[in-house]
Design a protein around this motif. Structure first.
Motif, short mmCIF file in Angstrom:
data_model
loop_
_atom_site.label_atom_id
_atom_site.label_comp_id
_atom_site.label_asym_id
_atom_site.label_seq_id
_atom_site.Cartn_x
_atom_site.Cartn_y
_atom_site.Cartn_z
N GLN A 411 0.58 -1.53 0.32
CA GLN A 411 0.41 -0.06 0.14
C GLN A 411 1.29 1.30 0.26
O GLN A 411 1.98 1.36 0.61
N VAL A 412 0.37 2.01 -0.97
CA VAL A 412 0.70 3.71 -0.90
C VAL A 412 -0.26 4.70 -0.08
O VAL A 412 -1.08 4.19 -0.97
N ARG A 413 0.60 5.56 -0.08
CA ARG A 413 -0.79 7.39 0.16
C ARG A 413 -1.27 7.55 -1.18
O ARG A 413 -0.20 7.85 -1.68
N ILE B 242 7.04 1.89 -3.41
CA ILE B 242 6.65 2.33 -1.67
C ILE B 242 7.35 3.24 -1.43
O ILE B 242 7.19 4.54 -0.61
N ASN B 245 6.50 6.58 -3.49
CA ASN B 245 5.60 7.35 -2.08
C ASN B 245 6.02 7.68 -0.82
O ASN B 245 5.62 8.75 -0.26
N GLN B 249 5.37 11.85 -1.92
CA GLN B 249 4.42 11.68 -2.02
C GLN B 249 4.34 12.94 -1.31
O GLN B 249 3.58 14.52 -1.82
N ALA B 365 4.70 -1.22 3.25
CA ALA B 365 3.43 -0.15 3.18
C ALA B 365 4.41 1.14 3.47
O ALA B 365 5.61 1.15 4.46
N SER B 366 3.83 2.24 3.17
CA SER B 366 4.33 2.94 3.17
C SER B 366 4.41 4.11 4.66
O SER B 366 3.67 3.88 4.67
N ARG B 368 4.00 7.24 5.30
CA ARG B 368 3.27 7.97 5.10
C ARG B 368 1.73 7.49 5.46
O ARG B 368 0.40 8.55 5.95
N PHE B 369 1.31 6.80 6.02
CA PHE B 369 0.10 6.78 6.99
C PHE B 369 0.21 7.02 8.15
O PHE B 369 -0.91 6.92 8.96
#
Lengths: 414, 414
Positions: A411-413, B242, B245, B249, B365-366, B368-369
């Motif tokens: 998952q990426v944002r 990932i 991002n 991002q 996962a990134s 950024r979450f």
């Protein structure tokens, strides 16, 4: 470098301690309990040196009492460790978990705090309690006890270090400051690079020094200028029983009552009998004018009395106009520990519970119940009177923090 | 006396704010949102003064951007307040309750923290967020924003004070320091008599100054030197997605990645393509020797790079021998914010989740979450990187504490 070496070694040990299984931690606790009993004679001999030195330095009798170990007190320490072994391990509990719409799994897991430093005063049994509670909650602990108990504390910590070694665990999980100077204590308070949490246990002076000087997040414990307010329509007999219990069952502790606030309309109904019973228990009474009238042997209270935690057979008594004056007085002089109202009035009970800002607020019961054991938490490391992290009796759970564990599959944002 | 007056007035207001019903609090929030929109023109005009002054003082463009309000940003602030109104009120929840064998009823109730002070830097929208979150959680708030935004902040707080007054509520529930000198900020950090919790939001320098100087319990937020470790058998394509991002991002925020750790055995498989994609996004790469070989335009990383939170289009890359070296590197240089492993190896995933000490630990996962909104908590006051009280994104619940409410009928301790 002394503090840096000691604390960084604890930090290194902590990585190992945090991952220990409950089974191993319990083994260490039970072996430590046994080792205390096996080494009883030696501990008592070393404690005699501390007691002798303290007496030669003219230390007060109450202090000598807290410092002195007896076979029963050592048995109590061992039993305390066994009780901690029997408690549930808080580490590894999942408090929260959910799957987000994008498939990401978020969970909140309970983990140890890390390295906990505890600065305490005379009682050597704190050494065993603190070691046991910190180990069971997966933390390393750095202890700084009072200089009077230093030989005893070193001997006890040596026993625990030997047990750790015997179990193949890093012995630096428990550290004791052999240097008990103020300078070294001040350096410990600045060791935020290695120490995650600092818990001072002791006098207001110690706790204020920690607030002023520490760069480590702290949990303040144990200052208790506790009040009981007897409302206009409180049950007189219950009020007297509760006050006698809260003042005299063990006056030297933080949840004992220090100031009584009496609604002026019942002063005449309660003060003569209350005075008689307090005096029979050897309690010195310091009161305002009304109190001095109803209890002729009482002394005149000064402003200082309202702000004092006596921890002794002394009580301050003030008559108040109404519940609002009582709440205001507690707001001004209280230390946010344990506060009680004696009343039969529903609205006033709710008002007191809502408006008093304290760790524990009581209706019609003794303030002496503010205690981890009484609350059913098992052993306690102290009673927090601050608002961050923990408030009231702190057991194992309060020696932990949490972390978010997030599992994804790319998952990426957005 | 300035800080003392300001903070003691907030403390007095807090007694009222703590008891407000959810209904009234929501009314205040919705009226405040409307008032922001109604006063948009005036706010923009005043903000122009701040922006003009900042430009004249030669402040950087990124800073000017954060300082500048637009109609959309003011709409965003209003919408934020409406969203807070829609969140559940945490105050008054009972977390625990039981009846002891002696009939004593013990309950743990969620209550506001009291007075919260927030020291923040350039973005004026923090003023609205902080007011909204503190009000909804029953707290008074003392704000100290950056000097560059002072006129804007005063104008926004004036709007909130007017709404409070209009609703018959003590307007001192929100206070702003009009004096933005360092001396006054330092005095605020010592106001533990009135302020229950201090939350610094901003640079590492600000947060370190608070750790060194504050006598108020603090929650450290937002320093994020975050890492992504690509394990030997991580999926290369997922890893690159990932990383891109997490780095690009939104590079200026605390949950963006700063250092990548690449298992040496896959350096040749991932670095050329990763380098190409990072460079295409204008990211400057600073790497060790292996990285410099595979990405010829990359610069040489220094020791300082491993310790730097760039908050910019820059990334440090280091190749490591194995997961142990990665975990050790993160332990040495990380700031306990958000850390990620990219792996298909179950044992390594578990090892990383267990052994990394951080607010949020990720697999695949990134980073950024790590965000209150993403976690589903609604708005956030910051991301705690300390272990006491709250860890990770802090929402309304983290702005509360608890108290024990004990109801008896004459119980005394035996």
């Amino acid at each position: 470098m002394y503090i840096e070496n000691l604390c960084s070694a604890a930090k290194e040990a902590e990585i190992e301690i945090a991952q220990l299984s409950t089974k191993i931690k319990n083994q260490i606790l039970l072996k430590s309990a046994k080792a205390l009993l096996d080494n009883m004679e030696n501990i008592l001999k070393i404690n005699e040196i501390d007691v002798k030195n303290a007496k030669e330095n003219g230390v007060k009798a109450a202090f000598i009492d807290r410092l002195t170990l007896t076979p029963d007190r050592i048995k109590g320490m061992a039993q305390g460790l066994e009780e901690i072994a029997a408690l549930n391990d808080p580490v590894g509990e999942f408090l929260y978990g959910k799957t987000l719409p994008n498939g990401l799994i978020i969970q909140q897991k309970r983990v140890p705090l890390g390295v906990i430093a505890i600065i305490f005063e005379s009682r050597p049994n704190v050494t065993a309690d603190a070691f046991g509670l910190c180990l069971k909650s997966g933390n390393a602990v750095v202890l700084r006890g009072g200089k009077e108990a230093i030989n005893t504390n070193i001997a006890i910590v040596k026993i625990f270090k030997d047990v750790l070694k015997e179990c193949g665990v890093n012995e630096n999980a428990v550290q004791i400051l052999e240097d008990t100077s103020h300078e070294t204590a001040n350096k410990l308070m600045k060791a935020h690079k290695y120490v995650d949490v600092l818990i001072p246990r002791g006098s207001a002076r110690l706790i204020n020094s920690v607030i002023e000087n520490s760069t480590i997040p702290c949990i303040q414990t144990g200052i208790g200028n506790c009040h009981i307010f007897v409302d206009e329509n409180g049950k007189i007999e219950d009020a007297i029983n509760i006050i006698i219990n809260a003042k005299t069952q063990r006056p030297g502790v933080c949840n004992a009552v220090e100031t009584l606030l009496i609604h002026k309309n019942i002063a005449g109904n309660i003060l003569p009998e209350l005075g008689k019973q307090l005096i029979a228990k050897n309690v010195e009474i310091r009161g305002d004018e009304t109190v001095n009238q109803y209890i002729p042997t009482s002394l005149k209270a000064t402003e200082e009395d309202w702000a004092t935690e006596y921890e002794d057979y002394i009580v301050a008594i003030k008559t108040v106009e109404n519940i609002d004056e009582a709440i205001k007085h507690i707001g001004t002089y209280g230390t946010r520990h344990s506060e009680c109202i004696i009343t039969e009035n529903y609205t006033n009970a709710q008002k007191f519970l809502n408006e008093i800002d304290a760790a524990a607020v009581y209706v019609n019961a003794s303030t002496r119940f503010t205690d981890g054991g009484q609350f059913g938490f098992g052993a306690e490391i102290g009673i927090s009177t601050q608002k961050l992290h923990a408030r009231g009796p702190m057991g194992l759970k309060e020696l932990t923090t949490t972390k978010y564990v997030i599992m994804g599959n790319g998952q990426v944002r957005e």
